[in-house]
Design an enzyme around this catalytic site. Structure first.
Site, PDB file in Angstrom:
ATOM      1  CD  GLU A  30      -2.743   2.474  -2.727  1.00 47.35           C
ATOM      2  OE1 GLU A  30      -1.866   1.627  -2.419  1.00 47.35           O
ATOM      3  OE2 GLU A  30      -3.845   2.554  -2.143  1.00 47.35           O
ATOM      4  CG  ASP A  64      -5.742  18.374   6.835  1.00 44.20           C
ATOM      5  OD1 ASP A  64      -5.726  18.293   5.604  1.00 44.20           O
ATOM      6  OD2 ASP A  64      -5.583  17.381   7.574  1.00 44.20           O
ATOM      7  CG  ASN A  95      -2.011   1.025   1.141  1.00 44.81           C
ATOM      8  OD1 ASN A  95      -2.981   0.827   0.429  1.00 44.81           O
ATOM      9  ND2 ASN A  95      -1.855   2.149   1.838  1.00 44.81           N
TER      10      ASN A  95
HETATM   11 MN   LIG Z   1      -4.724   1.508  -0.520  1.00 45.28          MN
END
Ligand SMILES: [Mn+2]
Length: 436
Positions: free
Chosen positions: A198, A244, A140
């Site tokens: 990804e 953020d 990941n």
């Molecule tokens: Mn993922």
């Protein structure tokens, strides 16, 4: 294309701003990035960290993201939706550029962490992509900001998604990539389903190849600028505050401490900084969600385009443009959007004559096509974004709403269409005032 090649491509087109004056990583870099946003900037001289260059506002708009995906801007979401379905191979190379320099006695205090604002919990890195492995779900890659605690330790915000799950299932080894090839920057911003890597998506986009980290053998882009190899410990530390995507300070949370074991980098490394709430942050974060909404809503009606709007932080507000055929198409699109993007708070559905890049036109559709008792869907008590200060930021409970601002079927449409004046848009001021 790797990170520095992308900067060179921007430079050849005259887009890259070179800042040669010495600047401080405390406020100054962030202030310049914010003032110049979305223009890409390369800082050649940062006061506290000699030998480093720093780049920001890199994938700062839709046209640059389209370039990364190898398509024209009007095909961006379509291509992104294809990428979400893609399954690419992870191929390894030997002698990778990202290991040209190996620091065996790592000191995080020598890495150009940024202080963005006065209330920041500490120095941060923000363009940091964590790679981890799970025996069942594979590799990941996901973005997490990290706050430096001292020379060997930092603490990251691990939202409860895939990496969080991997850690709960026992994963501890982590490789943190900064200055990744743009296709990897884009792929890591996507949320493919659990078990879809990804890393494979990045190699599908433009053939990114990988190196094995020295400490744990995790795959990282071979041409990454910097790789921090470390471990999640059993210790927790305060993380935050941090500015953020909403442009407000995120709350302080207790998060797991990472201990750094080794740092590798290219020679003359370029450190990537993503400005919180800046265009690059919102483009990377939001565009993949636009694609997810497009894909999901297209299952229930004809969707022409989707935007997460700038005023909605590129995250909380969506506008969906549809070609309406059935009376409930708007409602179906709204439900599909909430399914595709769990943090979405408000969504407006408009007809094909509305320019969804223009907030004034979207508001005009709301003003002239909406009756709230008929067209508003209210969804209280839903789980939404942790970033919204008006919601409960711990439980994430929030009230969501959808607005169908399309023209009802079976009415006289002419009443709703913007009247045009012959010749409007063709008036040239110079010709009018030129005299004669
Ligand atoms: Mn993922």
């Amino acid at each position: 294309m790797n990170f520095r090649e992308f900067l060179e491509w921007l430079d050849r087109r005259g887009k890259l701003i070179h800042v040669r004056k010495p600047v401080s990583m405390r406020y100054e870099v962030a202030a310049i990035l914010k003032s110049l946003d979305p223009k890409p900037v390369l800082f050649h001289n940062v006061k506290e960290y000699p030998g480093w260059r720093v780049a920001g506002n890199v994938v700062g708009d839709r046209s640059r993201m389209a370039k990364v995906l190898g398509v024209s801007e009007d095909r961006l979401l379509e291509r992104m939706a294809e990428a979400l379905e893609a399954r690419g191979e992870i191929e390894y190379v030997d002698d990778p550029p990202c290991q040209e320099v190996v620091v065996e006695e790592p000191g995080l205090d020598k890495i150009p962490f940024v202080i963005f604002g006065e209330r920041d919990g500490g120095p941060y890195m923000s363009a940091s992509i964590a790679v981890a492995h799970d025996p069942e779900y594979g590799f990941n890659a996901s973005y997490h900001r990290f706050m430096r605690i001292d020379g060997r330790r930092m603490v990251g915000r691990i939202v409860p998604r895939h990496l969080h799950l991997f850690i709960e299932r026992g994963a501890r080894d982590v490789a943190i990539v900064v200055g990744a090839p743009p296709s990897f920057l884009v792929a890591a911003a996507m949320s493919p389903e659990l078990g879809v890597s990804e890393l494979g998506i990045a190699s599908w986009i433009d053939g990114v190849r990988y190196a094995r980290t020295i400490t744990h053998g995790l795959p990282v882009p071979a041409e990454a600028e910097v790789v921090i190899e470390g471990r999640f410990t059993e210790d927790f530390h305060e993380e935050g505050p941090f500015i953020d995507a909403t442009g407000t300070y995120d709350i302080v949370r207790m998060e797991r401490v990472v201990e750094v074991e080794r740092i590798t980098m290219r020679r003359n490394p370029i450190f990537h900084v993503i400005l919180g709430a800046g265009s690059e942050h919102r483009t990377l974060m939001g565009t993949p969600k636009e694609a997810s909404i497009l894909r999901e809503a297209s299952k229930v009606c004809e969707v022409l385009d989707v935007r997460l709007t700038p005023g909605g932080c590129g995250w909380l507000h969506a506008v969906i443009k549809i070609r309406k055929r059935r009376e409930d198409d708007g409602r179906r699109a709204i439900e599909a959007a909430f399914k595709a993007h769990r943090s979405l708070k408000h969504v407006v559905v408009v007809d094909e004559d509305i320019d969804i890049n223009d907030p004034t036109m979207v508001e005009w559709a709301i003003a002239t096509r909406v009756q709230l008792d008929r067209d508003l869907i209210l969804k209280p008590g839903e789980r939404g974004s942790s970033l919204d200060p008006s919601a409960d930021q711990v439980s994430r409970l929030t009230c969501k709403a959808g607005l169908d601002a399309t023209i009802p079927l079976g009415v006289d449409r002419e009443k709703f269409i913007r009247a045009r004046i012959p010749g409007e848009g063709e008036v040239r001021l110079g010709e009018l005032t030129g005299g004669g």
